[in-house]
Write a protein that holds these residues in place. Structure first.
Motif, PDB file in Angstrom:
ATOM      1  N   CYS A 131      25.236  36.629  32.158  1.00  0.00           N
ATOM      2  CA  CYS A 131      24.651  36.665  30.815  1.00  0.00           C
ATOM      3  C   CYS A 131      23.887  35.374  30.570  1.00  0.00           C
ATOM      4  CB  CYS A 131      25.773  36.832  29.786  1.00  0.00           C
ATOM      5  SG  CYS A 131      25.216  37.173  28.108  1.00  0.00           S
ATOM      6  N   ASN A 132      23.034  35.364  29.539  1.00  0.00           N
ATOM      7  CA  ASN A 132      22.301  34.135  29.224  1.00  0.00           C
ATOM      8  C   ASN A 132      23.152  33.142  28.440  1.00  0.00           C
ATOM      9  OD1 ASN A 132      22.340  35.293  26.696  1.00  0.00           O
ATOM     10  ND2 ASN A 132      20.119  35.387  26.448  1.00  0.00           N
ATOM     11  N   THR A 133      24.356  33.546  28.018  1.00  0.00           N
ATOM     12  CA  THR A 133      25.321  32.594  27.443  1.00  0.00           C
ATOM     13  C   THR A 133      26.730  33.008  27.860  1.00  0.00           C
ATOM     14  OG1 THR A 133      25.670  33.827  25.381  1.00  0.00           O
ATOM     15  CG2 THR A 133      23.923  32.176  25.357  1.00  0.00           C
TER      16      THR A 133
ATOM     17  N   ILE B 245      29.866  36.382  26.660  1.00  0.00           N
ATOM     18  CA  ILE B 245      30.858  37.073  27.493  1.00  0.00           C
ATOM     19  C   ILE B 245      32.255  36.820  26.941  1.00  0.00           C
ATOM     20  CG2 ILE B 245      31.934  37.133  29.775  1.00  0.00           C
ATOM     21  CD1 ILE B 245      29.182  36.722  31.001  1.00  0.00           C
ATOM     22  N   TYR B 246      32.539  35.574  26.593  1.00  0.00           N
ATOM     23  CA  TYR B 246      33.859  35.230  26.066  1.00  0.00           C
ATOM     24  C   TYR B 246      34.109  35.909  24.717  1.00  0.00           C
ATOM     25  CZ  TYR B 246      37.743  32.443  24.282  1.00  0.00           C
ATOM     26  OH  TYR B 246      38.952  32.055  23.760  1.00  0.00           O
ATOM     27  N   THR B 247      33.114  35.967  23.878  1.00  0.00           N
ATOM     28  CA  THR B 247      33.278  36.500  22.528  1.00  0.00           C
ATOM     29  C   THR B 247      33.337  38.021  22.506  1.00  0.00           C
ATOM     30  OG1 THR B 247      32.056  34.592  21.667  1.00  0.00           O
ATOM     31  CG2 THR B 247      32.313  36.464  20.188  1.00  0.00           C
ATOM     32  N   TYR B 248      32.476  38.674  23.271  1.00  0.00           N
ATOM     33  CA  TYR B 248      32.314  40.125  23.151  1.00  0.00           C
ATOM     34  C   TYR B 248      33.075  40.935  24.194  1.00  0.00           C
ATOM     35  CZ  TYR B 248      28.311  38.599  20.338  1.00  0.00           C
ATOM     36  OH  TYR B 248      27.500  37.987  19.422  1.00  0.00           O
TER      37      TYR B 248
ATOM     38  N   ARG C 287      44.337  40.774  34.607  1.00  0.00           N
ATOM     39  CA  ARG C 287      45.726  41.262  34.681  1.00  0.00           C
ATOM     40  C   ARG C 287      45.933  42.163  35.894  1.00  0.00           C
ATOM     41  NH1 ARG C 287      46.245  42.759  28.309  1.00  0.00           N
ATOM     42  NH2 ARG C 287      46.725  40.658  27.523  1.00  0.00           N
ATOM     43  N   GLN C 288      44.893  42.904  36.258  1.00  0.00           N
ATOM     44  CA  GLN C 288      44.973  43.813  37.399  1.00  0.00           C
ATOM     45  C   GLN C 288      44.719  43.092  38.730  1.00  0.00           C
ATOM     46  OE1 GLN C 288      45.988  46.925  37.332  1.00  0.00           O
ATOM     47  NE2 GLN C 288      46.204  46.973  35.113  1.00  0.00           N
ATOM     48  N   GLY C 289      44.516  41.787  38.671  1.00  0.00           N
ATOM     49  CA  GLY C 289      44.375  41.011  39.889  1.00  0.00           C
ATOM     50  C   GLY C 289      42.966  40.921  40.438  1.00  0.00           C
ATOM     51  N   ALA C 290      41.971  41.370  39.675  1.00  0.00           N
ATOM     52  CA  ALA C 290      40.581  41.272  40.146  1.00  0.00           C
ATOM     53  C   ALA C 290      40.117  39.818  40.132  1.00  0.00           C
ATOM     54  CB  ALA C 290      39.667  42.121  39.273  1.00  0.00           C
ATOM     55  N   GLN C 291      39.234  39.496  41.048  1.00  0.00           N
ATOM     56  CA  GLN C 291      38.591  38.177  41.046  1.00  0.00           C
ATOM     57  C   GLN C 291      37.339  38.295  40.169  1.00  0.00           C
ATOM     58  OE1 GLN C 291      37.887  36.867  45.100  1.00  0.00           O
ATOM     59  NE2 GLN C 291      39.819  37.762  45.779  1.00  0.00           N
ATOM     60  N   VAL C 292      37.365  37.656  39.021  1.00  0.00           N
ATOM     61  CA  VAL C 292      36.290  37.787  38.033  1.00  0.00           C
ATOM     62  C   VAL C 292      35.452  36.506  38.023  1.00  0.00           C
ATOM     63  CG1 VAL C 292      35.714  38.205  35.616  1.00  0.00           C
ATOM     64  CG2 VAL C 292      37.732  39.298  36.631  1.00  0.00           C
ATOM     65  N   THR C 293      34.150  36.663  38.234  1.00  0.00           N
ATOM     66  CA  THR C 293      33.232  35.528  38.192  1.00  0.00           C
ATOM     67  C   THR C 293      32.302  35.669  36.998  1.00  0.00           C
ATOM     68  OG1 THR C 293      33.286  35.286  40.599  1.00  0.00           O
ATOM     69  CG2 THR C 293      31.432  34.268  39.441  1.00  0.00           C
ATOM     70  N   ILE C 294      32.225  34.640  36.171  1.00  0.00           N
ATOM     71  CA  ILE C 294      31.289  34.592  35.046  1.00  0.00           C
ATOM     72  C   ILE C 294      30.129  33.694  35.469  1.00  0.00           C
ATOM     73  CG2 ILE C 294      30.978  34.038  32.607  1.00  0.00           C
ATOM     74  CD1 ILE C 294      33.159  36.175  33.205  1.00  0.00           C
TER      75      ILE C 294
ATOM     76  N   PRO D  15      30.185  40.360  45.595  1.00  0.00           N
ATOM     77  CA  PRO D  15      30.949  41.107  44.589  1.00  0.00           C
ATOM     78  C   PRO D  15      30.843  42.612  44.824  1.00  0.00           C
ATOM     79  CG  PRO D  15      28.956  40.144  43.622  1.00  0.00           C
ATOM     80  CD  PRO D  15      29.078  39.588  44.999  1.00  0.00           C
ATOM     81  N   HIS D  16      31.911  43.318  44.484  1.00  0.00           N
ATOM     82  CA  HIS D  16      31.890  44.782  44.604  1.00  0.00           C
ATOM     83  C   HIS D  16      30.955  45.405  43.563  1.00  0.00           C
ATOM     84  CE1 HIS D  16      35.805  43.963  46.667  1.00  0.00           C
ATOM     85  NE2 HIS D  16      35.357  44.917  47.458  1.00  0.00           N
ATOM     86  N   LEU D  17      30.846  44.736  42.406  1.00  0.00           N
ATOM     87  CA  LEU D  17      29.993  45.244  41.325  1.00  0.00           C
ATOM     88  C   LEU D  17      29.647  44.092  40.385  1.00  0.00           C
ATOM     89  CD1 LEU D  17      28.663  47.696  39.932  1.00  0.00           C
ATOM     90  CD2 LEU D  17      30.826  48.085  38.730  1.00  0.00           C
ATOM     91  N   VAL D  18      28.374  44.071  39.940  1.00  0.00           N
ATOM     92  CA  VAL D  18      27.909  43.054  38.992  1.00  0.00           C
ATOM     93  C   VAL D  18      27.448  43.743  37.707  1.00  0.00           C
ATOM     94  CG1 VAL D  18      26.296  41.161  38.569  1.00  0.00           C
ATOM     95  CG2 VAL D  18      27.081  41.620  40.900  1.00  0.00           C
ATOM     96  N   PHE D  19      27.861  43.197  36.568  1.00  0.00           N
ATOM     97  CA  PHE D  19      27.375  43.648  35.264  1.00  0.00           C
ATOM     98  C   PHE D  19      26.402  42.592  34.735  1.00  0.00           C
ATOM     99  CE2 PHE D  19      31.403  45.838  35.720  1.00  0.00           C
ATOM    100  CZ  PHE D  19      31.144  47.106  35.210  1.00  0.00           C
ATOM    101  N   HIS D  20      25.178  43.001  34.420  1.00  0.00           N
ATOM    102  CA  HIS D  20      24.172  42.085  33.862  1.00  0.00           C
ATOM    103  C   HIS D  20      23.973  42.388  32.374  1.00  0.00           C
ATOM    104  CE1 HIS D  20      22.765  42.128  38.222  1.00  0.00           C
ATOM    105  NE2 HIS D  20      22.981  40.845  37.981  1.00  0.00           N
ATOM    106  N   TYR D  21      23.889  41.318  31.565  1.00  0.00           N
ATOM    107  CA  TYR D  21      23.692  41.449  30.120  1.00  0.00           C
ATOM    108  C   TYR D  21      22.513  40.572  29.699  1.00  0.00           C
ATOM    109  CZ  TYR D  21      28.626  42.812  30.610  1.00  0.00           C
ATOM    110  OH  TYR D  21      29.802  43.388  31.014  1.00  0.00           O
ATOM    111  N   THR D  22      21.792  40.999  28.702  1.00  0.00           N
ATOM    112  CA  THR D  22      20.623  40.314  28.110  1.00  0.00           C
ATOM    113  C   THR D  22      19.413  40.347  29.051  1.00  0.00           C
ATOM    114  OG1 THR D  22      21.308  38.066  28.801  1.00  0.00           O
ATOM    115  CG2 THR D  22      22.044  38.837  26.631  1.00  0.00           C
ATOM    116  N   ILE D  23      18.238  40.026  28.507  1.00  0.00           N
ATOM    117  CA  ILE D  23      16.965  40.355  29.160  1.00  0.00           C
ATOM    118  C   ILE D  23      16.820  39.756  30.558  1.00  0.00           C
ATOM    119  CG2 ILE D  23      14.456  40.106  29.016  1.00  0.00           C
ATOM    120  CD1 ILE D  23      14.698  40.277  25.981  1.00  0.00           C
TER     121      ILE D  23
END
Length: 379
Positions: free
Chosen positions: A14-16, A20-23, A33-40, A89-97
């Motif tokens: 995301c651009n901020t 991600i933390y707020t929304y 909690r499910q043990g995934a490796q999460v990268t911001i 990564p197995h999957l990436v989620f992109h947010y904002t332009i």
């Protein structure tokens, strides 16, 4: 939990980091909690620390949100490409332009599956500038590559269809807002006092209708000295529509608005208000309005994409015309002069609407099922 689950790698870009933390905290909690490796992956801000405490890995990303310098944008794309190649990564989620455009391209080059989430179309669909036209062409090209493109409201989806920006229309999905935690944003009784407090919450951008809000406040303060108008959110942000601190200081000197700065927890400020206002020019599905309704606060917002997903005129709030200080003034005055019983009824209907349509649990389930469908890994 098996080893395949514990090694699931998910990235959110995301651009901020703040957004991600707020929304998306509910989604992050589920993944960690499910043990995934999460990268911001986002520009560094004060939310890196709480994200790391949640168990996320944070990577600083260079993004020039205001600029249209191709060299800077290429730097963003290459930084993402290198990160994807290194961590797979197995999957990436992109947010904002910019993450949507350059992240989708980087993921394609790195052969990593991605999902583009259009959180709101902003200046690209508000302005008629050359920059907006370039952005649309980039959208048209980049959106060939994500596995899915998520829209938060039907108007944004239709705008992409009308402008022929989707090479694969069958990949479009609608996520009805990003949800709100109904336990965290609990129902609060309306204040009983002489003052009537309006609050506008969000990044201080002209596109959020702040100029119209200030003008309405200027007019109403003359007739209703007990009316107070508050602004809460970051000022001078990295955005083409940003409002300067100088503008805000001038309004404060004129005794029109109270600027509350920023808050890590908006709940006490929503609870202290009688009405939450968002005269925005266009939204995805505004989080502040969902949170306000969850807490039982009537809303005044513009009749535009995103806002009208949350506000039903006369049911849980009032809608006004976009870019019209006259219309906004009229609806704010109407709200302020409603009997308390009528506003309390609006408040309860707002809570019911959010519980029915915007419960965060449903959003978390959507992420879980999508991750499983694309990666084959169950959560």
């Amino acid at each position: 939990m098996n080893n395949r689950q514990s090694s699931l790698r998910i990235a959110l870009v995301c651009n901020t980091a703040w957004a991600i933390y707020t929304y998306r905290r509910g989604v992050l909690r589920m993944l960690t909690r499910q043990g995934a490796q999460v990268t911001i992956i986002a520009p560094r801000d004060r939310t890196f620390e709480p994200l790391i405490e949640m168990g996320c890995r944070c990577v600083e990303l260079p993004v020039a949100s205001k600029g249209t310098n191709p060299r800077e944008d290429l730097k963003t794309m290459m930084a993402l490409y290198r990160e994807y190649r290194a961590t797979r990564p197995h999957l990436v989620f992109h947010y904002t332009i910019k993450p949507n455009i350059y992240g989708s391209l980087a993921a394609m080059l790195a052969r990593v599956p991605s999902i583009a989430v259009t959180t709101g179309l902003g200046y690209v669909f508000i302005q008629k500038s050359r920059t907006a036209q370039v952005a649309k062409r980039l959208y048209r090209f980049a959106f060939r590559f994500p596995r899915e493109v998520w829209f938060l409201n039907r108007d944004d989806h239709q705008a992409f269809v009308d402008e022929n920006l989707l090479a694969h229309p069958d990949r479009a999905r609608r996520l009805h807002g990003e949800g709100v935690d109904l336990d965290e944003f609990a129902l609060e009784p309306l204040p009983r006092r002489e003052d009537f407090v309006f609050i506008l919450i969000g990044r201080l951008l002209w596109d959020k209708g702040v100029a119209e809000y200030v003008e309405a406040a200027r007019r109403l303060r003359q007739r209703y000295p007990h009316a107070r108008f508050q602004l809460l959110g970051p000022v001078g942000v990295d955005n083409p529509s940003a409002i300067s601190r100088t503008d805000v200081e001038q309004w404060e000197r004129e005794n029109i608005v109270e600027y509350l700065g920023e808050a890590n927890d908006v709940r006490p400020l929503i609870a202290a208000a009688d009405c939450v206002v968002l005269p925005s020019y266009r939204e995805g599905v505004p989080r502040t309005l969902m949170e306000a309704s969850a807490m039982g606060r009537p809303i005044v917002a513009t009749d535009v994409p995103g806002c009208r997903e949350v506000v039903e005129h006369g049911v849980n709030g009032l809608l006004c015309e976009v870019k019209s200080a006259d219309s906004l003034t009229e609806q704010l005055e109407r709200m302020m002069t409603l009997p308390l019983e009528a506003r309390e009824a609006m408040a309860l209907r707002g809570r019911e609407k959010v519980a029915h349509e915007f419960d965060e649990k449903n959003v978390v389930e959507r992420y879980k099922s999508t991750i499983h469908a694309i990666t084959g890994i169950s959560l």
